[in-house]
Design an enzyme around this catalytic site. Structure first.
Site, PDB file in Angstrom:
ATOM      1  N   HIS A 193       0.829  -1.282  -0.218  1.00  0.00           N
ATOM      2  CA  HIS A 193       0.037   0.198  -0.054  1.00  0.00           C
ATOM      3  C   HIS A 193       0.878   1.293   0.089  1.00  0.00           C
ATOM      4  O   HIS A 193       0.681   2.129   0.955  1.00  0.00           O
ATOM      5  CB  HIS A 193      -0.909   0.171   1.142  1.00  0.00           C
ATOM      6  CG  HIS A 193      -2.292  -0.232   0.906  1.00  0.00           C
ATOM      7  ND1 HIS A 193      -2.981  -1.034   0.535  1.00  0.00           N
ATOM      8  CD2 HIS A 193      -3.205   0.950   1.025  1.00  0.00           C
ATOM      9  CE1 HIS A 193      -4.269  -0.913   0.420  1.00  0.00           C
ATOM     10  NE2 HIS A 193      -4.584   0.439   0.595  1.00  0.00           N
ATOM     11  N   ASP A 197      -3.707   6.826  -1.925  1.00  0.00           N
ATOM     12  CA  ASP A 197      -4.925   6.147  -2.513  1.00  0.00           C
ATOM     13  C   ASP A 197      -4.605   5.580  -3.816  1.00  0.00           C
ATOM     14  O   ASP A 197      -3.384   5.612  -4.369  1.00  0.00           O
ATOM     15  CB  ASP A 197      -6.036   7.374  -2.692  1.00  0.00           C
ATOM     16  CG  ASP A 197      -7.456   7.146  -2.803  1.00  0.00           C
ATOM     17  OD1 ASP A 197      -7.710   5.878  -2.503  1.00  0.00           O
ATOM     18  OD2 ASP A 197      -8.185   7.860  -2.834  1.00  0.00           O
ATOM     19  N   ASN A 199      -4.329   2.345  -4.276  1.00  0.00           N
ATOM     20  CA  ASN A 199      -3.637   1.221  -4.375  1.00  0.00           C
ATOM     21  C   ASN A 199      -4.261  -0.133  -4.782  1.00  0.00           C
ATOM     22  O   ASN A 199      -3.589  -0.964  -5.394  1.00  0.00           O
ATOM     23  CB  ASN A 199      -3.200   0.837  -2.801  1.00  0.00           C
ATOM     24  CG  ASN A 199      -2.524   1.885  -2.158  1.00  0.00           C
ATOM     25  OD1 ASN A 199      -1.067   1.920  -2.526  1.00  0.00           O
ATOM     26  ND2 ASN A 199      -2.851   2.873  -1.370  1.00  0.00           N
ATOM     27  N   ARG A 201      -6.482  -0.343  -7.342  1.00  0.00           N
ATOM     28  CA  ARG A 201      -6.455  -0.116  -8.818  1.00  0.00           C
ATOM     29  C   ARG A 201      -4.862  -0.372  -9.235  1.00  0.00           C
ATOM     30  O   ARG A 201      -4.775  -1.102 -10.338  1.00  0.00           O
ATOM     31  CB  ARG A 201      -7.331   0.925  -9.419  1.00  0.00           C
ATOM     32  CG  ARG A 201      -8.789   0.866  -9.152  1.00  0.00           C
ATOM     33  CD  ARG A 201      -9.137   2.336  -9.649  1.00  0.00           C
ATOM     34  NE  ARG A 201      -9.139   3.271  -8.607  1.00  0.00           N
ATOM     35  CZ  ARG A 201      -9.455   4.727  -8.479  1.00  0.00           C
ATOM     36  NH1 ARG A 201     -10.144   5.107  -9.482  1.00  0.00           N
ATOM     37  NH2 ARG A 201      -9.351   5.350  -7.368  1.00  0.00           N
ATOM     38  N   MET A 202      -4.331   0.170  -8.756  1.00  0.00           N
ATOM     39  CA  MET A 202      -2.671   0.091  -9.275  1.00  0.00           C
ATOM     40  C   MET A 202      -2.293  -1.523  -9.013  1.00  0.00           C
ATOM     41  O   MET A 202      -1.557  -1.961  -9.978  1.00  0.00           O
ATOM     42  CB  MET A 202      -1.677   0.915  -8.350  1.00  0.00           C
ATOM     43  CG  MET A 202      -1.956   2.506  -8.662  1.00  0.00           C
ATOM     44  SD  MET A 202      -1.185   2.772 -10.231  1.00  0.00           S
ATOM     45  CE  MET A 202       0.397   2.100 -10.098  1.00  0.00           C
ATOM     46  N   ARG A 204      -4.241  -4.025  -9.282  1.00  0.00           N
ATOM     47  CA  ARG A 204      -4.962  -4.773 -10.353  1.00  0.00           C
ATOM     48  C   ARG A 204      -4.400  -4.633 -11.550  1.00  0.00           C
ATOM     49  O   ARG A 204      -4.374  -5.499 -12.512  1.00  0.00           O
ATOM     50  CB  ARG A 204      -6.289  -4.756 -10.410  1.00  0.00           C
ATOM     51  CG  ARG A 204      -7.063  -5.331  -8.841  1.00  0.00           C
ATOM     52  CD  ARG A 204      -8.562  -5.058  -8.955  1.00  0.00           C
ATOM     53  NE  ARG A 204      -9.117  -3.741  -8.844  1.00  0.00           N
ATOM     54  CZ  ARG A 204      -9.251  -3.003  -7.815  1.00  0.00           C
ATOM     55  NH1 ARG A 204      -8.977  -3.550  -6.609  1.00  0.00           N
ATOM     56  NH2 ARG A 204      -9.669  -1.763  -7.758  1.00  0.00           N
TER      57      ARG A 204
END
Length: 378
Positions: A193, A197, A199, A201-202, A204
Protein backbone atom coordinates in the site's frame (compact mmCIF):
# COMPACT_ATOMS: atom_id res chain seq x y z
CA UNK A 1 10.40 -8.98 3.00
CA UNK A 2 7.83 -10.10 0.41
CA UNK A 3 5.44 -13.03 0.56
CA UNK A 4 7.13 -16.26 -0.55
CA UNK A 5 5.54 -17.81 -3.64
CA UNK A 6 3.86 -21.00 -2.42
CA UNK A 7 4.47 -24.36 -4.11
CA UNK A 8 1.73 -25.40 -6.49
CA UNK A 9 -0.51 -28.37 -5.81
CA UNK A 10 -1.38 -31.00 -8.45
CA UNK A 11 -4.81 -29.36 -8.69
CA UNK A 12 -3.17 -25.97 -9.34
CA UNK A 13 -1.05 -27.49 -12.10
CA UNK A 14 -4.12 -29.06 -13.70
CA UNK A 15 -6.01 -25.76 -13.64
CA UNK A 16 -3.02 -23.85 -15.01
CA UNK A 17 -2.71 -26.36 -17.86
CA UNK A 18 -6.38 -25.84 -18.72
CA UNK A 19 -5.94 -22.07 -18.64
CA UNK A 20 -2.94 -22.27 -20.95
CA UNK A 21 -4.90 -24.39 -23.44
CA UNK A 22 -7.89 -22.02 -23.37
CA UNK A 23 -5.74 -18.91 -23.83
CA UNK A 24 -3.81 -20.42 -26.74
CA UNK A 25 -7.08 -21.45 -28.39
CA UNK A 26 -8.51 -17.99 -27.83
CA UNK A 27 -5.39 -16.43 -29.33
CA UNK A 28 -5.77 -18.54 -32.46
CA UNK A 29 -9.47 -17.74 -32.76
CA UNK A 30 -8.87 -14.00 -32.40
CA UNK A 31 -6.15 -14.10 -35.07
CA UNK A 32 -8.49 -15.85 -37.52
CA UNK A 33 -11.64 -13.85 -36.76
CA UNK A 34 -12.53 -10.83 -38.92
CA UNK A 35 -11.26 -7.65 -37.29
CA UNK A 36 -14.73 -6.08 -37.40
CA UNK A 37 -15.91 -8.69 -34.91
CA UNK A 38 -12.95 -8.44 -32.58
CA UNK A 39 -12.60 -4.64 -32.60
CA UNK A 40 -15.86 -4.22 -30.74
CA UNK A 41 -14.95 -7.00 -28.33
CA UNK A 42 -11.59 -5.39 -27.57
CA UNK A 43 -13.28 -2.09 -26.78
CA UNK A 44 -15.93 -3.81 -24.66
CA UNK A 45 -13.37 -5.78 -22.63
CA UNK A 46 -11.29 -2.66 -21.95
CA UNK A 47 -14.39 -0.75 -20.83
CA UNK A 48 -15.59 -3.70 -18.76
CA UNK A 49 -12.26 -3.90 -16.93
CA UNK A 50 -12.27 -0.16 -16.21
CA UNK A 51 -15.88 -0.23 -15.03
CA UNK A 52 -15.31 -3.26 -12.82
CA UNK A 53 -12.07 -2.11 -11.20
CA UNK A 54 -13.55 1.31 -10.46
CA UNK A 55 -16.73 -0.27 -9.09
CA UNK A 56 -14.66 -2.15 -6.50
CA UNK A 57 -13.60 1.27 -5.20
CA UNK A 58 -17.19 2.61 -5.21
CA UNK A 59 -17.22 4.44 -8.56
CA UNK A 60 -20.27 3.11 -10.40
CA UNK A 61 -20.34 3.57 -14.18
CA UNK A 62 -21.86 0.96 -16.51
CA UNK A 63 -19.69 -0.71 -19.12
CA UNK A 64 -21.64 0.87 -21.99
CA UNK A 65 -21.23 4.32 -20.42
CA UNK A 66 -17.50 3.69 -20.03
CA UNK A 67 -17.37 2.80 -23.74
CA UNK A 68 -19.08 6.09 -24.58
CA UNK A 69 -16.68 8.06 -22.38
CA UNK A 70 -13.70 6.34 -24.01
CA UNK A 71 -15.15 7.31 -27.38
CA UNK A 72 -15.15 10.94 -26.29
CA UNK A 73 -18.90 11.31 -25.85
CA UNK A 74 -19.73 14.30 -23.68
CA UNK A 75 -23.43 13.72 -23.09
CA UNK A 76 -23.14 10.67 -20.84
CA UNK A 77 -25.26 10.76 -17.71
CA UNK A 78 -22.62 10.16 -15.04
CA UNK A 79 -21.40 12.34 -12.18
CA UNK A 80 -18.30 14.47 -12.69
CA UNK A 81 -16.44 12.40 -10.10
CA UNK A 82 -17.28 9.14 -11.85
CA UNK A 83 -16.38 10.67 -15.21
CA UNK A 84 -12.99 11.83 -13.90
CA UNK A 85 -12.20 8.46 -12.30
CA UNK A 86 -13.26 6.56 -15.41
CA UNK A 87 -11.19 8.63 -17.81
CA UNK A 88 -8.15 8.63 -15.52
CA UNK A 89 -8.20 4.85 -15.16
CA UNK A 90 -8.80 4.36 -18.88
CA UNK A 91 -5.80 6.58 -19.74
CA UNK A 92 -3.58 4.60 -17.41
CA UNK A 93 -4.84 1.31 -18.82
CA UNK A 94 -4.35 2.55 -22.38
CA UNK A 95 -0.70 3.25 -21.56
CA UNK A 96 -0.31 -0.15 -19.90
CA UNK A 97 -1.68 -1.78 -23.06
CA UNK A 98 1.05 -0.09 -25.12
CA UNK A 99 3.72 -1.60 -22.85
CA UNK A 100 2.81 -5.22 -23.57
CA UNK A 101 5.49 -5.54 -26.28
CA UNK A 102 7.94 -2.76 -25.35
CA UNK A 103 11.42 -4.12 -26.09
CA UNK A 104 13.37 -2.11 -23.50
CA UNK A 105 10.81 -2.45 -20.74
CA UNK A 106 11.72 -2.66 -17.06
CA UNK A 107 9.93 -2.08 -13.79
CA UNK A 108 11.00 0.88 -11.69
CA UNK A 109 9.94 3.35 -9.03
CA UNK A 110 9.51 5.88 -11.81
CA UNK A 111 7.13 3.63 -13.76
CA UNK A 112 4.97 2.95 -10.71
CA UNK A 113 4.72 6.59 -9.71
CA UNK A 114 4.06 7.73 -13.28
CA UNK A 115 1.20 5.25 -13.54
CA UNK A 116 -0.09 6.42 -10.19
CA UNK A 117 -0.05 10.04 -11.38
CA UNK A 118 -2.13 9.04 -14.42
CA UNK A 119 -4.62 7.43 -12.07
CA UNK A 120 -4.67 9.94 -9.23
CA UNK A 121 -3.18 13.17 -10.57
CA UNK A 122 -6.58 14.84 -10.70
CA UNK A 123 -6.84 14.27 -6.93
CA UNK A 124 -3.33 15.42 -6.02
CA UNK A 125 -3.02 17.38 -2.76
CA UNK A 126 -0.16 18.04 -0.38
CA UNK A 127 -1.71 15.68 2.15
CA UNK A 128 -2.51 12.92 -0.36
CA UNK A 129 0.13 13.28 -3.08
CA UNK A 130 -0.21 11.52 -6.42
CA UNK A 131 2.82 9.96 -8.06
CA UNK A 132 4.75 9.82 -4.78
CA UNK A 133 4.98 7.32 -1.95
CA UNK A 134 2.63 8.11 0.90
CA UNK A 135 3.86 10.37 3.69
CA UNK A 136 2.03 8.81 6.58
CA UNK A 137 0.02 5.80 7.75
CA UNK A 138 -2.79 4.37 5.64
CA UNK A 139 -5.63 2.10 6.65
CA UNK A 140 -8.24 0.01 4.87
CA UNK A 141 -11.36 0.49 6.95
CA UNK A 142 -14.01 -2.13 7.63
CA UNK A 143 -16.95 -1.74 5.21
CA UNK A 144 -19.36 -2.23 8.11
CA UNK A 145 -17.70 0.23 10.49
CA UNK A 146 -15.26 2.88 9.21
CA UNK A 147 -13.92 3.37 12.74
CA UNK A 148 -12.32 -0.10 12.53
CA UNK A 149 -9.16 -0.72 10.53
CA UNK A 150 -9.51 -3.97 8.58
CA UNK A 151 -5.90 -3.58 7.45
CA UNK A 152 -3.04 -1.33 8.55
CA UNK A 153 -0.34 -0.96 5.91
CA UNK A 154 3.38 -1.22 6.74
CA UNK A 155 5.03 1.73 8.46
CA UNK A 156 5.72 4.60 6.07
CA UNK A 157 9.47 4.38 6.73
CA UNK A 158 9.56 0.85 5.31
CA UNK A 159 7.80 1.69 2.02
CA UNK A 160 10.87 2.71 -0.06
CA UNK A 161 12.77 -0.46 0.86
CA UNK A 162 9.74 -2.70 0.28
CA UNK A 163 9.08 -1.12 -3.12
CA UNK A 164 12.74 -1.52 -4.09
CA UNK A 165 12.50 -5.19 -3.14
CA UNK A 166 9.35 -5.52 -5.23
CA UNK A 167 10.94 -3.84 -8.25
CA UNK A 168 13.99 -6.10 -7.96
CA UNK A 169 11.71 -9.14 -7.73
CA UNK A 170 9.72 -8.04 -10.79
CA UNK A 171 12.88 -7.55 -12.85
CA UNK A 172 14.28 -10.97 -11.87
CA UNK A 173 13.13 -14.07 -13.74
CA UNK A 174 12.29 -17.21 -11.82
CA UNK A 175 10.67 -20.52 -12.69
CA UNK A 176 7.19 -19.60 -11.45
CA UNK A 177 4.39 -19.63 -14.00
CA UNK A 178 3.79 -16.08 -15.34
CA UNK A 179 0.18 -16.12 -14.16
CA UNK A 180 1.28 -17.09 -10.66
CA UNK A 181 3.91 -14.33 -10.66
CA UNK A 182 1.27 -11.81 -11.74
CA UNK A 183 -1.00 -12.90 -8.89
CA UNK A 184 1.85 -12.59 -6.40
CA UNK A 185 2.75 -9.12 -7.71
CA UNK A 186 -0.85 -8.02 -7.12
CA UNK A 187 -0.68 -9.29 -3.54
CA UNK A 188 2.73 -7.72 -2.88
CA UNK A 189 1.70 -4.26 -4.08
CA UNK A 190 -1.73 -4.14 -2.47
CA UNK A 191 -0.21 -5.28 0.83
CA UNK A 192 2.59 -2.70 0.80
CA UNK A 193 0.00 0.00 0.00
CA UNK A 194 2.69 2.52 -1.00
CA UNK A 195 0.35 5.38 -1.95
CA UNK A 196 -2.19 7.37 -0.02
CA UNK A 197 -4.95 6.27 -2.40
CA UNK A 198 -5.47 4.15 -5.51
CA UNK A 199 -3.58 1.10 -4.26
CA UNK A 200 -6.22 -1.45 -5.25
CA UNK A 201 -6.50 -0.28 -8.83
CA UNK A 202 -2.72 0.03 -9.15
CA UNK A 203 -2.29 -3.54 -7.91
CA UNK A 204 -4.91 -4.91 -10.28
CA UNK A 205 -3.42 -3.01 -13.21
CA UNK A 206 0.05 -4.33 -12.37
CA UNK A 207 -1.35 -7.84 -12.60
CA UNK A 208 -2.89 -6.98 -15.97
CA UNK A 209 0.41 -5.57 -17.21
CA UNK A 210 2.33 -8.68 -16.20
CA UNK A 211 -0.16 -10.99 -17.90
CA UNK A 212 -0.03 -8.87 -21.05
CA UNK A 213 3.78 -8.85 -20.99
CA UNK A 214 3.65 -12.66 -21.09
CA UNK A 215 2.65 -12.22 -24.74
CA UNK A 216 0.00 -14.93 -25.16
CA UNK A 217 -2.96 -12.58 -25.52
CA UNK A 218 -3.41 -8.90 -26.27
CA UNK A 219 -3.86 -6.80 -23.11
CA UNK A 220 -7.60 -6.38 -23.64
CA UNK A 221 -8.04 -10.13 -23.28
CA UNK A 222 -5.66 -10.51 -20.34
CA UNK A 223 -7.29 -8.70 -17.43
CA UNK A 224 -9.27 -10.41 -14.65
CA UNK A 225 -10.56 -7.06 -13.37
CA UNK A 226 -14.01 -7.63 -14.88
CA UNK A 227 -14.21 -10.96 -13.04
CA UNK A 228 -13.10 -9.36 -9.77
CA UNK A 229 -15.76 -6.65 -10.19
CA UNK A 230 -18.69 -9.05 -10.14
CA UNK A 231 -20.45 -8.57 -6.78
CA UNK A 232 -19.94 -12.08 -5.42
CA UNK A 233 -16.35 -12.21 -6.61
CA UNK A 234 -15.61 -8.79 -5.12
CA UNK A 235 -16.76 -10.07 -1.74
CA UNK A 236 -14.51 -13.13 -2.12
CA UNK A 237 -11.65 -10.85 -3.19
CA UNK A 238 -11.93 -8.77 -0.03
CA UNK A 239 -12.30 -11.88 2.09
CA UNK A 240 -9.17 -13.37 0.56
CA UNK A 241 -7.19 -10.20 1.24
CA UNK A 242 -8.57 -10.04 4.77
CA UNK A 243 -7.33 -13.58 5.29
CA UNK A 244 -3.78 -12.26 5.19
CA UNK A 245 -4.41 -10.57 8.54
CA UNK A 246 -4.89 -6.97 9.79
CA UNK A 247 -1.20 -6.08 9.39
CA UNK A 248 1.58 -6.91 6.96
CA UNK A 249 2.89 -10.36 7.87
CA UNK A 250 4.66 -11.62 4.73
CA UNK A 251 6.04 -14.82 6.26
CA UNK A 252 2.86 -16.83 5.71
CA UNK A 253 1.32 -19.34 3.35
CA UNK A 254 -0.67 -17.62 0.59
CA UNK A 255 -1.70 -20.73 -1.34
CA UNK A 256 -5.38 -19.78 -1.08
CA UNK A 257 -4.60 -16.48 -2.87
CA UNK A 258 -3.06 -18.41 -5.77
CA UNK A 259 -6.06 -20.72 -5.96
CA UNK A 260 -8.40 -17.72 -5.95
CA UNK A 261 -6.50 -16.09 -8.83
CA UNK A 262 -6.29 -19.28 -10.88
CA UNK A 263 -10.06 -19.58 -10.57
CA UNK A 264 -10.35 -15.98 -11.78
CA UNK A 265 -8.06 -16.59 -14.77
CA UNK A 266 -9.95 -19.74 -15.72
CA UNK A 267 -13.44 -18.26 -15.46
CA UNK A 268 -12.47 -15.02 -17.21
CA UNK A 269 -11.07 -17.06 -20.09
CA UNK A 270 -14.36 -18.95 -20.21
CA UNK A 271 -16.24 -15.63 -20.22
CA UNK A 272 -14.20 -14.07 -23.03
CA UNK A 273 -14.47 -17.22 -25.11
CA UNK A 274 -18.22 -17.31 -24.56
CA UNK A 275 -18.66 -13.68 -25.52
CA UNK A 276 -16.54 -14.09 -28.65
CA UNK A 277 -18.57 -17.14 -29.72
CA UNK A 278 -21.85 -15.38 -28.99
CA UNK A 279 -20.70 -12.27 -30.82
CA UNK A 280 -19.95 -14.32 -33.92
CA UNK A 281 -23.35 -16.02 -33.86
CA UNK A 282 -25.11 -12.67 -33.47
CA UNK A 283 -23.11 -11.22 -36.36
CA UNK A 284 -24.11 -14.17 -38.54
CA UNK A 285 -27.81 -13.76 -37.69
CA UNK A 286 -27.67 -10.02 -38.43
CA UNK A 287 -25.84 -10.58 -41.72
CA UNK A 288 -28.62 -12.95 -42.80
CA UNK A 289 -31.21 -10.37 -41.78
CA UNK A 290 -29.45 -7.62 -43.76
CA UNK A 291 -29.22 -9.80 -46.86
CA UNK A 292 -32.86 -10.88 -46.63
CA UNK A 293 -34.14 -7.32 -46.23
CA UNK A 294 -31.86 -5.63 -48.76
CA UNK A 295 -29.85 -3.66 -46.20
CA UNK A 296 -26.25 -2.72 -46.84
CA UNK A 297 -23.88 -5.12 -45.10
CA UNK A 298 -22.21 -2.22 -43.30
CA UNK A 299 -25.26 -1.57 -41.10
CA UNK A 300 -24.61 -4.93 -39.41
CA UNK A 301 -21.96 -3.11 -37.35
CA UNK A 302 -24.58 -0.78 -35.87
CA UNK A 303 -27.11 -3.58 -35.36
CA UNK A 304 -24.46 -5.74 -33.69
CA UNK A 305 -23.74 -3.00 -31.13
CA UNK A 306 -27.45 -2.76 -30.37
CA UNK A 307 -27.80 -6.52 -29.92
CA UNK A 308 -24.67 -6.99 -27.81
CA UNK A 309 -24.57 -3.72 -25.83
CA UNK A 310 -28.15 -2.49 -25.97
CA UNK A 311 -27.52 0.68 -27.97
CA UNK A 312 -25.37 2.39 -30.58
CA UNK A 313 -24.39 6.01 -31.12
CA UNK A 314 -23.92 7.59 -34.52
CA UNK A 315 -20.31 8.52 -33.79
CA UNK A 316 -19.35 4.93 -32.96
CA UNK A 317 -20.98 3.55 -36.09
CA UNK A 318 -19.39 6.28 -38.20
CA UNK A 319 -15.91 5.52 -36.87
CA UNK A 320 -16.29 1.74 -37.04
CA UNK A 321 -17.29 1.80 -40.71
CA UNK A 322 -15.18 4.77 -41.78
CA UNK A 323 -18.25 6.69 -42.94
CA UNK A 324 -18.90 10.39 -43.36
CA UNK A 325 -21.23 12.10 -40.93
CA UNK A 326 -23.92 12.26 -43.62
CA UNK A 327 -23.61 8.56 -44.52
CA UNK A 328 -23.89 7.46 -40.89
CA UNK A 329 -26.87 9.73 -40.27
CA UNK A 330 -28.62 8.49 -43.41
CA UNK A 331 -28.12 4.82 -42.52
CA UNK A 332 -29.45 5.29 -38.99
CA UNK A 333 -32.35 7.39 -40.26
CA UNK A 334 -33.29 4.66 -42.75
CA UNK A 335 -33.10 1.99 -40.03
CA UNK A 336 -35.34 4.16 -37.86
CA UNK A 337 -37.86 4.62 -40.68
CA UNK A 338 -37.89 0.84 -41.14
CA UNK A 339 -38.55 0.48 -37.37
CA UNK A 340 -35.43 -1.63 -36.96
CA UNK A 341 -34.03 1.00 -34.59
CA UNK A 342 -35.62 3.53 -32.25
CA UNK A 343 -33.86 6.85 -31.45
CA UNK A 344 -33.57 7.91 -27.83
CA UNK A 345 -32.76 11.52 -26.89
CA UNK A 346 -31.97 14.51 -29.05
CA UNK A 347 -29.01 15.84 -31.04
CA UNK A 348 -25.60 15.02 -29.49
CA UNK A 349 -27.00 12.83 -26.72
CA UNK A 350 -28.99 10.65 -29.10
CA UNK A 351 -28.47 6.92 -29.30
CA UNK A 352 -30.42 4.08 -30.90
CA UNK A 353 -31.95 0.94 -29.42
CA UNK A 354 -33.79 -2.04 -30.89
CA UNK A 355 -37.06 -1.19 -32.62
CA UNK A 356 -40.13 -3.41 -33.10
CA UNK A 357 -38.69 -4.88 -36.34
CA UNK A 358 -35.22 -5.61 -35.00
CA UNK A 359 -34.50 -9.30 -35.69
CA UNK A 360 -35.53 -11.17 -32.55
CA UNK A 361 -33.26 -14.20 -33.18
CA UNK A 362 -30.21 -11.92 -32.88
CA UNK A 363 -31.49 -10.50 -29.58
CA UNK A 364 -32.18 -14.01 -28.31
CA UNK A 365 -28.67 -15.13 -29.18
CA UNK A 366 -27.14 -12.05 -27.54
CA UNK A 367 -29.18 -12.52 -24.39
CA UNK A 368 -28.46 -16.23 -23.90
CA UNK A 369 -26.50 -16.59 -20.64
CA UNK A 370 -23.56 -18.93 -20.32
CA UNK A 371 -22.61 -21.20 -17.45
CA UNK A 372 -19.21 -20.87 -15.83
CA UNK A 373 -17.37 -23.93 -14.56
CA UNK A 374 -15.46 -23.97 -11.29
CA UNK A 375 -12.07 -25.36 -12.39
CA UNK A 376 -11.36 -26.90 -8.99
CA UNK A 377 -14.66 -28.75 -8.70
CA UNK A 378 -14.04 -31.33 -11.40
Amino acid sequence: MLYPTPPRTPADDRVLAEIDVMRQALRHQIQTTPSKWTAGLRKFLTADAVAASNSIEGFKVSTIDVEDLIDGERDVEVSEENRDETLAYERMMAYIQTLHDAQDFSYSKGLFNALHWMLQGHRHTARRPAGQWRRGPVYVTDARDPSIAAYTAPDVDTVPALMKELVDWLDTDDDAHPLVRAAMAHLHLVSIHPWADGNGRMSRSLQTLMIAREGVLAPEFSSIEAWLGRPGNTWEYYRELAGRGPTYVPDQDVASWIRFNLTAYHQQAQTVQGRLDRSGRVWGALSEFAAATGLDERVVTALHDVAMAGRVRRSRYEEAEGLSLQQAQRDLRDLTTAQVLVPVGRTRARYYTAGPRFPQPALDLAGTPMTLRDPYSG
